[in-house]
Design an enzyme around this catalytic site. Structure first.
Site, PDB file in Angstrom:
ATOM      1  N   GLU A 189     -10.869  -2.320  -0.269  1.00 22.85           N
ATOM      2  CA  GLU A 189     -11.338  -1.803   1.175  1.00 22.85           C
ATOM      3  C   GLU A 189     -12.235  -0.158   1.107  1.00 22.85           C
ATOM      4  OE1 GLU A 189      -6.849  -3.454   2.916  1.00 22.85           O
ATOM      5  OE2 GLU A 189      -6.831  -1.168   2.513  1.00 22.85           O
ATOM      6  N   GLU A 263      -4.549  -9.254  -0.368  1.00 24.39           N
ATOM      7  CA  GLU A 263      -3.277  -8.637  -0.190  1.00 24.39           C
ATOM      8  C   GLU A 263      -2.803  -9.599   1.113  1.00 24.39           C
ATOM      9  OE1 GLU A 263      -4.944  -4.422  -1.158  1.00 24.39           O
ATOM     10  OE2 GLU A 263      -3.520  -4.190   0.650  1.00 24.39           O
TER      11      GLU A 263
END
Ligand code: GLA
Length: 777
Positions: A189, A263
């Site tokens: 991320e 995710e």
């Protein structure tokens, strides 16, 4: 934009061979299977393969239980397990590598293969994951100028040598060498942190140079994928809901290739002092079904959360320390038990199996035991168990004294005299202040200022500041989170000079050196307690910590984690594999002073019990009133009714220590306001770090029906949000959220992320105020 497809070819016999077969050993095996990213699908041995993955962190599960958890994952219907590596656990000191015990990820991968699971590896170097500093080693912070997660050579060189080692150990476990690892993630991320594709390509190249030859990918939340994106690296997206729209956002940047949600959140993590998080199971199942029925691949984060043992729990930004329990309301509970969500997921996934694929039976869970309360008889007061002192003119952060974890004591002497203010530049994170051994207050990072009034002293006194760091911030620019008493430290406005520093690393060596005795120590002093409990047979149990204040605990030498009586967690998971039939030793460090120092073993965890009344800092909110009457708004407007991030620029930049968002009404006309994320832009339009930010004022927060804390608006996580009360009350607009930025800032605009997904609180009309006096005592 054409994706560069990586083609791997190998021989395959029959469908069941889709499942990985146990590799004989780490030797560079011949590839028996192939895995590739096709134009539309993942291809296992050349055939379409839907990744049904779930995240399990080897470090968060006792190694003795890895197989049981992996069997649970398989039985739930998963065909792949995803695992982070935590650099700081694997390289505790520069060049010193540890692949043993909880860090034996190679063994975890081999077991996954043996249990019929493929592996997606997430080696970092940065992980996040509510883990201490996001997995980044503290020792990098010894260099005051280091720029983490950038092309700073001090950082990149360390990254390269770490990844080289990861390649040496885990490279042979790739599918290309007969192992279960099918994909490897580059960084984590990064879009939340930076926008430099040069950095990402350096990390990608380091992963390749380390010998990883399976497909690589990067992941980001939907709105941040562009940041630092490498167009020739496969993109995956992270989200907690609305798969249709979020995959559209992925497709906009990656028109081809399989869809992967790397995710997908069934629950969420907990932080101390905030309500336990439950996921919305109905929505989770509906979104999962959407992905299954649209040939999308996914990874449930977390399929099994486990426990952040030791002192590894991290801290959400700006300062929301994570609990040691990482149950995450995951389908497989902290102790590896089935849950209704487990069976619902199993039933759903069973509908999407490959032809001929069958789900194995659900494995047994480990035995559970309980024991009646025992009183810990022996104690070792911390002040009587100090190491040799270091001398220093001015206190420095813990890392400067070559200490990564544990506590640290700062000691000096102050003259006799009237009550006097003691103020530090900052406290990371809690400073228990003692005069001649008597506790007189706590410096608390949750407050805007690190200051307390020291009482009158009849004679010269010994001043002790015992600093307890919680985990280092694991997310955002604030992760360069140096711990300790941050100088200058002023006494009555004068800088205090001449300090003794005591390293208290709380490691095995320190614990082994403690001098215990059957004595009754001072009630408020920081004390190690020791005792034993006897079990007829070993089994999992949940240590009941209701009688204890705040600190850490060990059982048979294993550090089970942190505890804090404010909750929401009131028990510590003690795995049976670390206990024995007969006598077991327990050691508890209580920094606050316990009520009766007894402890019992329960058959069930307590994960959702808050006690704000026990907090040593009574009000987390400074007792202030709004002071807007004489202030002109710097900006007024209406937000768009959708959930996309909205950037608002002021006509003229405004300066001040406080930033106020006033919501005048909501898009749905209801009385609620909610904000997922607020970022402020400096005079050059750059995002201002949240370091030192606190909530100065908020008129309403929901704490009963869900965690609607105001801090959620500045924690960097778009999945969490501030929400005004709705359960027991519904105060109407206008609603006010005022940030204390810690120091005056010039602000040219702000970024507002509305609450994501369904649910109310989407603000319509708003006013913005910036100034130094937006609140008054
Ligand atoms: C992010 C990170 C994960 C974890 C989750 C929240 O998406 O990538 O490591 O921190 O948030 O649990």
């Amino acid at each position: 934009m054409k994706l560069k497809h990586v083609k791997w070819v190998a021989v395959l016999a029959g469908v069941m061979a889709c499942l990985p077969v146990a590799a004989a050993g780490p030797a560079m095996e011949k590839a028996r299977h192939t895995f590739a990213i096709g134009t539309n699908d993942f291809l296992l041995d050349g055939r379409k393969f839907q990744i049904r993955c779930g995240e399990i962190h080897a470090s968060r599960v006792p190694a003795e239980y890895w197989r049981q958890r992996l069997q649970m994952a398989r039985a739930m219907g998963l065909n792949t397990v995803c695992a982070y590596l935590f650099w700081n656990q694997i390289e505790p000191r520069p060049g010193e590598f540890n692949w043993s015990g909880q860090a034996d990820v190679a063994e975890f991968c081999r077991l996954a293969q043996a249990e019929g699971l493929w592996v997606i590896l997430r080696p970092g170097p940065y992980a996040c994951a509510e883990w201490e500093m996001g997995g980044t080693p503290w020792w990098l912070l010894k260099n005051d100028d280091i720029q983490l997660r950038t092309r700073d050579p001090h950082y990149l060189n360390a990254v390269k040598s770490y990844l080289q080692e990861v390649g040496r150990v885990l490279g042979p476990l790739q599918i290309t060498h007969g192992g279960p690892i099918v994909m490897v993630q580059v960084e984590n991320e990064y879009g939340f942190f930076g926008q430099d594709p040069g950095y990402m390509s350096e990390v990608r190249d380091a992963v390749l140079a380390a010998g990883f030859d399976v497909p690589l990918f990067e992941c980001n939340p939907p709105d941040l994928m562009k940041n630092g994106m490498l167009t020739n690296l496969f993109q995956a997206v992270n989200f907690g809901g609305d798969p249709e729209n979020n995959f559209k956002k992925l497709r906009a940047l990656q028109p081809q290739g399989p869809l992967l949600c790397s995710e997908f959140y069934p629950g969420w993590f907990d932080t101390w002092g905030v309500k336990h998080h439950y996921g919305n199971t109905e929505k989770y199942l509906a979104d999962l079904e959407y992905m299954l029925s649209h040939d999308a691949s996914f990874s449930i984060y977390m399929a099994h959360g486990g426990t952040t043992f030791g002192l590894w729990s991290g801290c959400d930004r700006p300062f929301k320390p994570d609990t040691s329990s990482y149950d995450y309301d995951a389908p497989i509970s902290e102790a590896g038990w089935t849950t209704p969500k487990f069976f619902q997921t199993r039933a759903l996934l069973a509908k999407y199996l490959l032809p001929g694929e069958k789900l194995p039976g659900v494995p047994a869970t480990n035995p559970v035991v309980a024991f009646a309360p025992v009183t810990l008889q022996e104690s070792a007061p911390l002040f009587d168990n100090l190491p040799a002192a270091l001398q220093d003119g001015t206190p420095r952060n813990m890392e400067a004294y070559d200490q990564g974890y544990g506590c640290i004591l700062y000691r000096t002497r102050i003259p006799a005299g009237a009550a006097t203010m003691l103020e530090a530049a900052a406290i990371h994170d809690f400073g228990f202040v003692f005069l001649d051994g008597r506790r007189v207050g706590v410096l608390d990072r949750r407050n805007a200022s690190a200051a307390i009034l020291l009482p009158e002293r009849g004679a010269e006194a010994r001043l002790d500041v015992l600093v307890e760091p919680m985990g280092r911030v694991n997310f955002g620019p604030e992760m360069a989170d140096r711990k300790g008493l941050i100088a200058p430290v002023k006494f009555g406005g004068e800088t205090l000079k001449g300090w003794e520093i005591f390293n208290l690393p709380l490691d095995d060596q320190m614990l082994a050196g403690l001098k215990f005795a059957a004595i009754k120590p001072d009630a408020n002093a920081p004390v190690f307690w020791r005792g034993t409990f006897t079990l007829a047979r070993a089994g999992d149990t949940f240590l009941d910590l209701h009688n204890w204040g705040k600190g850490d605990l060990w059982v048979n030498g294993h550090c089970l984690g942190r505890y804090w009586n404010i909750g929401p967690t009131q028990t510590a998971y003690a795995p049976g594999c670390w206990l024995r039939a007969g006598e077991n030793e327990i050691v508890i460090l209580d920094l606050l002073g316990s009520e009766g120092h007894s402890i019992a073993g329960l058959e069930k965890p307590v994960l959702d019990e808050l006690h704000p009344e026990k907090d040593f800092t009574k009000s987390r909110r400074p007792l202030v009133k709004l002071n807007l009457d004489s202030t002109t708004p710097v900006c007024t407007g209406s937000f768009a009714p959708d959930v996309d991030t909205q950037e608002i620029k002021f006509t003229t930049p405004a300066a001040g220590k406080f930033f106020c968002l006033e919501s005048l009404n909501a898009q749905d006309g209801k009385p609620y306001a909610a904000v997922a994320e607020l970022d402020l832009l400096d005079a050059n339009g750059k995002t201002i770090s949240h370091n030192g930010w606190t909530i100065a004022y908020v008129d309403s927060e929901e704490h009963v029906g869900e965690d609607g804390s105001a801090e959620n608006a500045i924690d960097g996580q778009t999945a969490s949000f501030w929400h005004t009360e709705w359960k027991n009350a519904s105060p109407v607009h206008p609603h006010f959220l005022i940030l204390n930025l810690g120091q005056p800032q010039t602000i040219s605009g702000f970024r507002y992320v509305p609450r994501q997904g369904e649910g109310g609180g989407h603000i319509k009309d708003y006013r913005i105020f910036v100034g130094d006096n937006l609140v008054q005592p």
